[in-house]
Design an enzyme around this catalytic site. Structure first.
Site, PDB file in Angstrom:
ATOM      1  CG  ASP A 161     -51.371  -7.100  37.235  1.00  0.00           C
ATOM      2  OD1 ASP A 161     -50.793  -6.119  37.727  1.00  0.00           O
ATOM      3  OD2 ASP A 161     -52.538  -7.400  37.528  1.00  0.00           O
ATOM      4  CG  ASP A 210     -58.677  -1.419  41.496  1.00  0.00           C
ATOM      5  OD1 ASP A 210     -58.526  -2.184  40.516  1.00  0.00           O
ATOM      6  OD2 ASP A 210     -59.736  -1.368  42.145  1.00  0.00           O
ATOM      7  CD  GLU A 211     -54.954  -7.204  39.580  1.00  0.00           C
ATOM      8  OE1 GLU A 211     -55.935  -6.886  38.908  1.00  0.00           O
ATOM      9  OE2 GLU A 211     -54.676  -8.385  39.884  1.00  0.00           O
ATOM     10  CG  ASP A 256     -49.348 -11.586  34.598  1.00  0.00           C
ATOM     11  OD1 ASP A 256     -49.651 -12.439  35.461  1.00  0.00           O
ATOM     12  OD2 ASP A 256     -50.165 -10.792  34.123  1.00  0.00           O
ATOM     13  CD1 TRP A 298     -49.745 -16.132  38.516  1.00  0.00           C
ATOM     14  CD2 TRP A 298     -50.333 -17.797  37.143  1.00  0.00           C
ATOM     15  NE1 TRP A 298     -50.651 -15.633  37.602  1.00  0.00           N
ATOM     16  CE2 TRP A 298     -51.028 -16.625  36.760  1.00  0.00           C
ATOM     17  CE3 TRP A 298     -50.546 -18.952  36.411  1.00  0.00           C
ATOM     18  CZ2 TRP A 298     -51.919 -16.602  35.678  1.00  0.00           C
ATOM     19  CZ3 TRP A 298     -51.427 -18.931  35.337  1.00  0.00           C
ATOM     20  CH2 TRP A 298     -52.101 -17.777  34.988  1.00  0.00           C
ATOM     21  CD  GLU A 354     -56.408  -8.346  32.233  1.00  0.00           C
ATOM     22  OE1 GLU A 354     -56.975  -7.240  32.215  1.00  0.00           O
ATOM     23  OE2 GLU A 354     -56.231  -9.009  33.271  1.00  0.00           O
ATOM     24  CG  HIS A 368     -52.462  -7.610  31.596  1.00  0.00           C
ATOM     25  ND1 HIS A 368     -52.937  -6.551  32.319  1.00  0.00           N
ATOM     26  CD2 HIS A 368     -52.586  -8.709  32.398  1.00  0.00           C
ATOM     27  CE1 HIS A 368     -53.324  -7.005  33.515  1.00  0.00           C
ATOM     28  NE2 HIS A 368     -53.112  -8.300  33.581  1.00  0.00           N
TER      29      HIS A 368
END
Ligand code: BGC
Length: 832
Positions: free
Chosen positions: A441, A446-447, A454, A507, A719, A735
Site C-alpha cells: 500500500d 509502519d505498514e 490497492d 479487496w 493516499e 499510495h
C-alpha cells in the site's frame, strides 16, 4: 524494572511507542536472581500487553534467552509494597499467561545485530559452472571471496514464511577460484523478523533468524561439489548493530572485520554456528524478477541547517536506499532521517510515518573514504535530514538509489495537458515505490503491507506501465496460499492479522481481477489455468452465502469506497455509497471476468454458468438498488459501478450518466469517489454519454482532483484526496490507488486497448478532445510496439497509429466513423 530488589536505571531511549522494546543492561549474580517488572497501559489503541525478555550472554559468547512467555513468571494487577524484593512471597500470585488477542504480538526479542556466517572450502578441480541457491528466515546477503553479491535487494522477498519461503539462485562461476575459497553470509531480520504494524518482532514464526543455502559446483569432469549450510560454518555478530524494515539500520563501521569473507580473514570472535532442523516450510524458487536498484538520484538541493546538519531534497518521492560516501573521523555518528515532507523550519517531518523511525545511523571507521548503503531496510522518501557529516562539501555525498521489482517498463504516455501527464508519471513513481516483493500500500510508514484492494484497483493501470506477467503470477501464488479452505481470498497478503484473512468486496476480488488483467494484456491463458480452481472456489464462496445474488453476507472488514470524499476523516470506510450495492456490483464484475476467462480456456460450461450468474446478479441488483431509475442513494460511486459493470438497461444507464454528471457539476465539477469508484468514474461518464463531463473532471485542478495533487507539487500519488491537510495518522504520499485512471488514460486518451487478449487485434478509440489538444502513447505490447499520436485543434483532428507486424487495428474516429489500421504507420484526419 528491578533486579534483585534494586531499581534498574531507566534506559536512554524508550520505549516511547507501542511495540518498541527498551533495553536495560543488567548484571546478574551467580545463583538465584529475581527480575521484577511493572507495566502500565498508557493508551487504548493496538497496545500489546507487557512483554519482557532477558538475554543472557555467557562468557563463551553463547546467548540464552528467557522471556515472559516462558514458565515461572508470576503476575498480579495491584501488588502490595515490597513486591519487588527478592524474598517477597509470591506464592499467591497468578502464573503469567501468554496474551491472546486479535492482534499478534510477535516475540519479545529486542533488536540484535545481524549475524555473519562463513564457510571456507577448497576447489581442486576445474570449474564448469557454479550456482548458489540461498534463502533465510530473515534476510541475507551472500559474499564470496571478499565481495558481496549486491545485485538483488532484500532477499528473500516478502511472503508468509509460515506458508512458503522463496529461494534465490546466483550464478557465481566467475567468483570462485581454484584452491581456497570462502562463502560468507550476513543474515538479519527482513520481513521474517522485523516488527510489523502493531506487532513486535517475529510475527510470522519463531525466532531466531536462520539461513539455508547450497553452493553447487559442476566440474569439467562432470562431478559436483556441494557446499551447503550445516556443519562447518562459523558465526559472529556483524557491524550491523540494529536493523528493521520500518526503523532502518545502525551500522558501526568500527566493528567491521575486513576480510571476514576472504581466505585468511581474521577469526577473532567467531564460533561454530548451530545447526538446527529446518522448519517444515516449503522452499520455492523465486520466479519473478527481484528488487533491484534501477536509478540513482542526486539531490536537487542541499540546505545547511547548522554544523554538520543538512537537508537534502531529491525532487522526487521514491522508495529505495541512500548511498553515503564520507570521509570522517573514527566514531563520527552520521544519522539520516527520511521523510516525504518538510516542516516549516526546513527539517524533515516524519509525523505521517507513525511509529516507523525511518532512519539509518552510520558510525564511521575513520579509514578514509567510506561508502555505506543499508541493505536490510528500505525507505520511502523525498527528503533526508543528515547530521554528523563534515562541513566540507567535498567530504561527503548522499545519493538516492531508486529500487523496486525489476519489471520491464512498457509505456510512455503523452497528453497535451502537462498536468495530466505529470499525474501519470507520478502514478508510475508510486508503482515503482510499491512493487516491493508484494504490491504494497505504501513504502514509508509502519505498514508497507500487501493490501489487495490497492492492487485490485490499480492493476489495470499497472499493467500498462510495466510487464506485470511474472509479478501477477507471484502475487497470486501468495493469494492462493492464504485463501481460506472455504474459498475466501484474503484482504491482505500475508494476512498475519486475523482481520486481514477476511474477504472484503473490492479487496478480495483482486484474486479474480489480477489474473484477468494479466491475461488480457499478454494473451497467456496460463495465469487463468493456474488460478482457475482458486477463483472458482472464491466465486462459490460468495454465492453460497448470498444465494439471492445480492452480496449482503460475508463482506469481511468491508472497506467499501475507502477514502471517498464524503467519508469522515476518522472513518474512511463509512458507507457513502450503500455497501451492499458496491459489493454486489463488484461481484458482477467478477462474474463477467470469470465468463471471459472460462471461454479463453475452453470451459464452455463455466462460461455459460458465469454468464447466468452475471444475469442473476444484474437482476438482483436492479431489484434491490434501482428505484424509479435512480441508483442507490444517488452517490457518484453508486452510479459509476452500475454503469461501468453493465448493470443497467440502456435507458437507466443514460439516466444514471445524467445523474452522475449533475452531481459532479453540483459539486463544482468535482468527484466524490473513493477507492472503488474512482478507477471507473471517467469510463462510466464516457459510456453513458457524458464525455465532456469526463474531460472536465480529468482536467480539474482544484480539490478534490488528480490535478490538485499535481498542482500542490506532488511527485507521487497521494493516499487521500486531501493528503495536504488530512489526518497524519493515515496519510501517505505514495499510495497508488487513485492513480488507477492510468488505465483510462491509455485506453481512451491515448486510445489503445486490446480488442482481443494479448493485442492480436487492437481497438484504437482515442477521445480527441480539443481541451487536451493532443495525446498518444508508445506501448511495448507482447506483440511489439504500438504507437498512437493525435492532435485536435481548430475543429480538425489528425491521428497517427503505428502497429507491429501481425497486428490489426479497428479504429473509431470522431462521430463514430470506423476505419482499419494495419501493421506499420497509418494516418487519419478529418473534422471533429
Ligand atoms: C492501507 C490501505 C488499505 C487499507 C485497508 C490502509 O491502512 O493503507 O491502502 O487498503 O488499510 O482498508
Amino acid at each position: 524494572m528491578w533486579i534483585n530488589g534494586e531499581p534498574a536505571p531507566t534506559p536512554r531511549d524508550g520505549p516511547a511507542r507501542h511495540t518498541e522494546m527498551a533495553v536495560w543492561p543488567i548484571i546478574l549474580k551467580k545463583g538465584r536472581n529475581v527480575i521484577a517488572i511493572e507495566g502500565r497501559r498508557v493508551g487504548s489503541f493496538g497496545q500489546p500487553p507487557c512483554v519482557a525478555a532477558a538475554l543472557l550472554r555467557h562468557g563463551d559468547g553463547l546467548k540464552e534467552r528467557m522471556t515472559s512467555a516462558s514458565v515461572g513468571w508470576k503476575t498480579l494487577v495491584a501488588a502490595p509494597a515490597g513486591w519487588q524484593l527478592p524474598d517477597f512471597d509470591d506464592t499467591a500470585w497468578h502464573s503469567a499467561e501468554r496474551a491472546k488477542g486479535s492482534l499478534p504480538i510477535g516475540e519479545p526479542w529486542p533488536l540484535t545485530p545481524a549475524s555473519r556466517l562463513r564457510r571456507g572450502f577448497s576447489i581442486d578441480k576445474p570449474i564448469q559452472a557454479a550456482r548458489l541457491h540461498a534463502t533465510a528466515l530473515g534476510i541475507y546477503q551472500p559474499w564470496i571471496n571478499g565481495a558481496p553479491l549486491a545485485d538483488r535487494k532484500l532477499a528473500p522477498e516478502f511472503t508468509d514464511p509460515s506458508k512458503r519461503v522463496l529461494y534465490q539462485t546466483y550464478d557465481v562461476t566467475a567468483l570462485l577460484k581454484p584452491g581456497a575459497n570462502v562463502l560468507g553470509m550476513v543474515v538479519g531480520d527482513g520481513w521474517y523478523g522485523s516488527r510489523f504494524s502493531t506487532s513486535a518482532r517475529f510475527a510470522f514464526g519463531p525466532a531466531p533468524c536462520r539461513l539455508l543455502c547450497q553452493l553447487e559446483i559442476e566440474h569439467d569432469d562432470g562431478s559436483r561439489t556441494v557446499i551447503g549450510s550445516g556443519k562447518g560454518w562459523e558465526i559472529a555478530d556483524s557491524a550491523l548493530l540494529e536493523h528493521s524494515l520500518y526503523d532502518g539500520e545502525i551500522h558501526d563501521a568500527r566493528a567491521e572485520q575486513s576480510g571476514w569473507a576472504s581466505v585468511g580473514g581474521t577469526a577473532a570472535g567467531w564460533r561454530p554456528a548451530s545447526v538446527i532442523a529446518a522448519p517444515a516450510i516449503p522452499v520455492e524458487p523465486q520466479r519473478c524478477p527481484p528488487i533491484r536498484v534501477r536509478q540513482t538520484l542526486q539531490p536537487k538541493s542541499v540546505t545547511r541547517l547548522g554544523a554538520g546538519h543538512y537537508v537534502l531534497d531529491y525532487g522526487q518521492n521514491f522508495a529505495g536506499f541512500p548511498r553515503l560516501t564520507v570521509t570522517a573521523p573514527a566514531g563520527a555518528r552520521i544519522e539520516m532521517r527520511f521523510a516525504e515532507m518538510l516542516k516549516a523550519d526546513g527539517t524533515v517531518d516524519q509525523a505521517n510515518l507513525r511509529t516507523a523511525k525511518a532512519r539509518d545511523i552510520y558510525i564511521a571507521a575513520g579509514c578514509g573514504r567510506e561508502v555505506y548503503e543499508p541493505r536490510f531496510t528500505y525507505h520511502g522518501y523525498r527528503y533526508v535530514e543528515i547530521t554528523g557529516v563534515p562541513d566540507d562539501a567535498g567530504a561527503w555525498s548522499l545519493e538516492g538509489l531508486v529500487a523496486h521489482q525489476d519489471l520491464a517498463e512498457t509505456a510512455e504516455l503523452r497528453v497535451g495537458d502537462p498536468v495530466i501527464e505529470t499525474f501519470w508519471r507520478n502514478s508510475v513513481w508510486s508503482q515503482r515505490a510499491n512493487f516491493y516483493g508484494l504490491p504494497t500500500d505504501c513504502p514509508q510508514r509502519d505498514e508497507r503491507l500487501g493490501w489487495m484492494g490497492d492492487a485490485a484497483v490499480f492493476w489495470p493501470a499497472a499493467a500498462w506501465n510495466m510487464d506485470v506477467t511474472a509479478f501477477t503470477a507471484r502475487v497470486m501464488e501468495d493469494a492462493r496460499v492464504s485463501q481460506s479452505a472455504k474459498g475466501a481470498f484474503p484482504d491482505c497478503i500475508p494476512p498475519f492479522v486475523p482481520t486481514m484473512k477476511l474477504s472484503s468486496p473490492g479487496w478480495a476480488d483482486a484474486g479474480v481481477i489480477l489474473p484477468h488483467t494479466s491475461w488480457m494484456r499478454n494473451g497467456d491463458t496460463g495465469v487463468i489455468r493456474t488460478n482457475w480452481q482458486a477463483m472458482e472456489a472464491y466465486m462459490a464462496w460468495i454465492e453460497a452465502a448470498n444465494p439471492d445474488h445480492v452480496w449482503r453476507k460475508q463482506r469481511g472488514a468491508d472497506y467499501a469506497d475507502w477514502l471517498s470524499v464524503d467519508a469522515p476523516t476518522a472513518n474512511p470506510g463509512a458507507a457513502t455509497t450503500p455497501k451492499d450495492l458496491l459489493s454486489t456490483a463488484y461481484w458482477a464484475q467478477d462474474a463477467t471476468m470469470m465468463a471471459a476467462m472460462a471461454s479463453a480456456i475452453g470451459n464452455i460450461e463455466a462460461a455459460a454458468r458465469y454468464r447466468s450468474l452475471f444475469d442473476a446478479i444484474r437482476t438482483a441488483f436492479n431489484a434491490a438498488f434501482v428505484v424509479d431509475g435512480k441508483v442507490g442513494n444517488g452517490s457518484q460511486t453508486g452510479n459509476v459501478v452500475a454503469i461501468r459493470f453493465g448493470l443497467l438497461s440502456p435507458e437507466t444507464m443514460r439516466a444514471a450518466g445524467v445523474a452522475l454528471a449533475a452531481d459532479i457539476a453540483r459539486r463544482g465539477n468535482h468527484l466524490s469517489t473513493g477507492f472503488l469508484g474512482t478507477p471507473h468514474i471517467l469510463d462510466a461518464l464516457v459510456m453513458s454519454g457524458q464525455e465532456a463531463a469526463a474531460i472536465t473532471l480529468l482536467t480539474q485542478r482544484s480539490y478534490p482532483s488528480w490535478g490538485y495533487m499535481v498542482e500542490q507539487g506532488a511527485t507521487s500519488m497521494w493516499e487521500r484526496w486531501n493528503s495536504d491537510q488530512g489526518d497524519v495518522g493515515m496519510n501517505s504520499r505514495n499510495h497508488y490507488a487513485f492513480g488507477a485512471i492510468g488505465d483510462f488514460l491509455f485506453r481512451r486518451i491515448a486510445g489503445i486497448a486490446p480488442a482481443t487478449p494479448g493485442f492480436g487485434r487492437v481497438r484504437i478509440a482515442p477521445i480527441m478532445s480539443p481541451v487536451l489538444g493532443s495525446g498518444g502513447a508508445t506501448y511495448q505490447s507482447v506483440r511489439g510496439t504500438i504507437r498512437t499520436d493525435w492532435t485536435a485543434r481548430d475543429g480538425a483532428f489528425r491521428l497517427d497509429v503505428e502497429l507491429p507486424a501481425g497486428v490489426e487495428g479497428e479504429v473509431i474516429l470522431p462521430g463514430g466513423r470506423k476505419a482499419r489500421a494495419v501493421a506499420g504507420p497509418n494516418r487519419y484526419s478529418g473534422k471533429l
